[in-house]
Scaffold this motif. Sequence first.
Motif: not given
Length: 183
Positions: A118-129
Motif C-alpha cells: 500500500g506504499d507507493l515510492t516516488v523518486r524526484a529529480d531534486s529536493t524542490a520537486w
Amino acid sequence: MSEPPGPGQPAGQRRPELPEHDATGLDLARQIAGGVGAGGRRRRRKSSEATGRPAGPQLSGSRPDDRDPQPLGTTMDRLLSDRGWRVRVSVALLLARWPALVGPVNADHSAPESFEDGDLTVRADSTAWASSLRAMAPQVVAKLNAELGDGTVRRILVRGPDAPSWKHGPRSVRGRGPRDTYG
C-alpha cells in the motif's frame, strides 16, 4: 414325387432345399461381416492411461465449460485472480499513466519506483520537486484509490535524488561533505 439324385449323391437321399440365389451378394456380405465382428480376434480398447486421456465421458454439452476454448481476456482474468496479482497489475497499469495523474511538468521531474504493502515510492529529480510532490500526495492518493478501490494505496513516500557518497578512500574527512540539494 421324388427328385432324381444329383451327381455324387447316393440314390434314395433327398437333396436339401437351397435358399434362393441372391444375385447382388448382400446376404453373403452380411454373413462375412457378422462372422468377422463376432468371432476371431477382437480389438482391445486402449486404456485411458495409455492414451493419456481421462476416463469417462468427454463430450461437451450444449453449455460452455472449461474444456471449451476460452477468450484470452477471460483466461488472463482468471490467472490474475488465482495468483493474487490483480492489485499489482492494476497499480502498474495506472502508474504507466503517471503524467495524467500528476501532470506533465511534475511527471518530467519524478517517477514511481515501487509499490509494496500500500506504499507507493516516488523518486524526484531534486529536493524542490520532492517537496512539491509531497504537497500534492493526498490528491494523488485519492485519484489512485478512486480508480483502484479504497485502501489500495495508503500513502506516497517521496524520495529526493540519490546523493553521491563522499566517504571514499583512505583520506576522507569527517563531516557531511560538500553541501548541495541532495535531499
